[in-house]
Design a protein around this motif. Structure first.
Motif, PDB file in Angstrom:
ATOM      1  N   ALA A  43      12.022 -19.457   0.771  1.00 42.81           N
ATOM      2  CA  ALA A  43      11.094 -18.446   1.295  1.00 42.81           C
ATOM      3  C   ALA A  43      11.269 -17.122   0.561  1.00 42.81           C
ATOM      4  N   ASP A  44      12.506 -16.796   0.201  1.00 42.18           N
ATOM      5  CA  ASP A  44      12.772 -15.542  -0.507  1.00 42.18           C
ATOM      6  C   ASP A  44      12.753 -15.726  -2.029  1.00 42.18           C
ATOM      7  N   GLY A  45      12.307 -16.879  -2.507  1.00 42.96           N
ATOM      8  CA  GLY A  45      12.280 -17.173  -3.925  1.00 42.96           C
ATOM      9  C   GLY A  45      11.546 -16.148  -4.778  1.00 42.96           C
ATOM     10  N   PRO A  46      10.306 -15.763  -4.401  1.00 44.95           N
ATOM     11  CA  PRO A  46       9.605 -14.771  -5.221  1.00 44.95           C
ATOM     12  C   PRO A  46      10.357 -13.434  -5.329  1.00 44.95           C
ATOM     13  N   GLU A  47      10.986 -13.004  -4.255  1.00 45.64           N
ATOM     14  CA  GLU A  47      11.741 -11.748  -4.282  1.00 45.64           C
ATOM     15  C   GLU A  47      12.976 -11.891  -5.164  1.00 45.64           C
ATOM     16  N   LEU A  48      13.671 -13.016  -5.077  1.00 44.67           N
ATOM     17  CA  LEU A  48      14.846 -13.240  -5.917  1.00 44.67           C
ATOM     18  C   LEU A  48      14.451 -13.306  -7.390  1.00 44.67           C
ATOM     19  N   GLU A  49      13.304 -13.918  -7.693  1.00 41.48           N
ATOM     20  CA  GLU A  49      12.825 -13.973  -9.068  1.00 41.48           C
ATOM     21  C   GLU A  49      12.492 -12.574  -9.590  1.00 41.48           C
ATOM     22  N   ARG A  50      11.901 -11.763  -8.729  1.00 42.02           N
ATOM     23  CA  ARG A  50      11.588 -10.376  -9.108  1.00 42.02           C
ATOM     24  C   ARG A  50      12.881  -9.618  -9.419  1.00 42.02           C
ATOM     25  N   LEU A  51      13.864  -9.750  -8.538  1.00 43.50           N
ATOM     26  CA  LEU A  51      15.152  -9.079  -8.749  1.00 43.50           C
ATOM     27  C   LEU A  51      15.833  -9.582 -10.016  1.00 43.50           C
ATOM     28  N   ALA A  52      15.719 -10.877 -10.284  1.00 42.80           N
ATOM     29  CA  ALA A  52      16.333 -11.445 -11.484  1.00 42.80           C
ATOM     30  C   ALA A  52      15.709 -10.862 -12.745  1.00 42.80           C
ATOM     31  N   GLU A  53      14.396 -10.780 -12.780  1.00 48.67           N
ATOM     32  CA  GLU A  53      13.720 -10.215 -13.953  1.00 48.67           C
ATOM     33  C   GLU A  53      14.106  -8.745 -14.148  1.00 48.67           C
ATOM     34  N   LEU A  54      14.152  -7.992 -13.059  1.00 46.13           N
ATOM     35  CA  LEU A  54      14.555  -6.588 -13.152  1.00 46.13           C
ATOM     36  C   LEU A  54      16.011  -6.457 -13.600  1.00 46.13           C
ATOM     37  N   SER A  55      16.857  -7.342 -13.106  1.00 44.32           N
ATOM     38  CA  SER A  55      18.277  -7.296 -13.455  1.00 44.32           C
ATOM     39  C   SER A  55      18.513  -7.582 -14.926  1.00 44.32           C
ATOM     40  N   LEU A  56      17.734  -8.497 -15.476  1.00 47.46           N
ATOM     41  CA  LEU A  56      17.889  -8.836 -16.893  1.00 47.46           C
ATOM     42  C   LEU A  56      17.382  -7.730 -17.803  1.00 47.46           C
ATOM     43  N   SER A  57      16.386  -6.998 -17.339  1.00 48.88           N
ATOM     44  CA  SER A  57      15.771  -5.993 -18.206  1.00 48.88           C
ATOM     45  C   SER A  57      16.349  -4.590 -18.028  1.00 48.88           C
ATOM     46  N   ALA A  58      17.152  -4.380 -16.980  1.00 46.89           N
ATOM     47  CA  ALA A  58      17.696  -3.042 -16.717  1.00 46.89           C
ATOM     48  C   ALA A  58      18.776  -2.691 -17.733  1.00 46.89           C
ATOM     49  N   GLU A  59      18.691  -1.499 -18.232  1.00 44.30           N
ATOM     50  CA  GLU A  59      19.709  -0.996 -19.159  1.00 44.30           C
ATOM     51  C   GLU A  59      20.787  -0.293 -18.342  1.00 44.30           C
ATOM     52  N   GLY A  60      22.026  -0.596 -18.630  1.00 46.62           N
ATOM     53  CA  GLY A  60      23.113   0.083 -17.952  1.00 46.62           C
ATOM     54  C   GLY A  60      23.379   1.426 -18.594  1.00 46.62           C
ATOM     55  N   PRO A  61      24.157   2.258 -17.939  1.00 49.47           N
ATOM     56  CA  PRO A  61      24.504   3.553 -18.511  1.00 49.47           C
ATOM     57  C   PRO A  61      25.291   3.391 -19.804  1.00 49.47           C
ATOM     58  N   ALA A  62      25.081   4.293 -20.716  1.00 50.49           N
ATOM     59  CA  ALA A  62      25.812   4.253 -21.993  1.00 50.49           C
ATOM     60  C   ALA A  62      27.290   4.515 -21.746  1.00 50.49           C
ATOM     61  N   GLY A  63      28.130   3.909 -22.557  1.00 52.65           N
ATOM     62  CA  GLY A  63      29.569   4.162 -22.486  1.00 52.65           C
ATOM     63  C   GLY A  63      30.220   3.635 -21.230  1.00 52.65           C
ATOM     64  N   GLN A  64      29.836   2.451 -20.790  1.00 57.40           N
ATOM     65  CA  GLN A  64      30.428   1.879 -19.580  1.00 57.40           C
ATOM     66  C   GLN A  64      31.883   1.512 -19.841  1.00 57.40           C
ATOM     67  N   GLU A  65      32.769   2.296 -19.296  1.00 51.15           N
ATOM     68  CA  GLU A  65      34.191   2.010 -19.414  1.00 51.15           C
ATOM     69  C   GLU A  65      34.602   1.063 -18.296  1.00 51.15           C
ATOM     70  N   PRO A  66      35.414   0.060 -18.581  1.00 52.76           N
ATOM     71  CA  PRO A  66      35.901  -0.815 -17.513  1.00 52.76           C
ATOM     72  C   PRO A  66      36.644  -0.011 -16.448  1.00 52.76           C
ATOM     73  N   VAL A  67      36.477  -0.416 -15.223  1.00 54.44           N
ATOM     74  CA  VAL A  67      37.117   0.247 -14.092  1.00 54.44           C
ATOM     75  C   VAL A  67      38.286  -0.622 -13.636  1.00 54.44           C
ATOM     76  N   PRO A  68      39.487  -0.054 -13.507  1.00 54.77           N
ATOM     77  CA  PRO A  68      40.615  -0.856 -13.028  1.00 54.77           C
ATOM     78  C   PRO A  68      40.273  -1.522 -11.694  1.00 54.77           C
ATOM     79  N   ASP A  69      40.574  -2.804 -11.596  1.00 45.81           N
ATOM     80  CA  ASP A  69      40.331  -3.598 -10.399  1.00 45.81           C
ATOM     81  C   ASP A  69      38.847  -3.703 -10.044  1.00 45.81           C
TER      82      ASP A  69
END
Length: 88
Positions: free
Chosen positions: A26-52
């Motif tokens: 039932a939530d398939g279309p919403e999950l697909e929308r979120l998946a497409e947005l997640s794949l195309s979103a650019e993260g912030p530049a200079g992402q340093e790993p965070v301990p833990d």
């Protein structure tokens, strides 16, 4: 659409993987929308790993993106939480 999330890291350093198929959900279309947005979103530049911090590999069919806390967008966090909840 097959969505797989693998979470690693955190305080205990464990790994957790969950998958779901959006077809016939039932939530398939919403999950697909979120998946497409997640794949195309650019993260912030200079992402340093965070301990833990958690790191994620999100695979949507044959595409994948690697993400990490605390640099997730709201859409990415919602998708990850939804997929990992299916493995609970």
């Amino acid at each position: 659409m097959l969505i797989t999330v693998t979470r690693t890291g955190g305080f205990a350093g464990g790994e957790r993987t969950a998958s779901l198929e959006t077809e016939c959900r039932a939530d398939g279309p919403e999950l697909e929308r979120l998946a497409e947005l997640s794949l195309s979103a650019e993260g912030p530049a200079g992402q340093e790993p965070v301990p833990d911090g958690f790191r994620y590999v999100v695979r949507v069919d044959s595409k994948l993106v690697e993400l990490q806390d605390p640099y997730l967008t709201d859409d990415q966090r919602q998708l990850i939480d939804s997929v990992l909840a299916t493995a609970a």
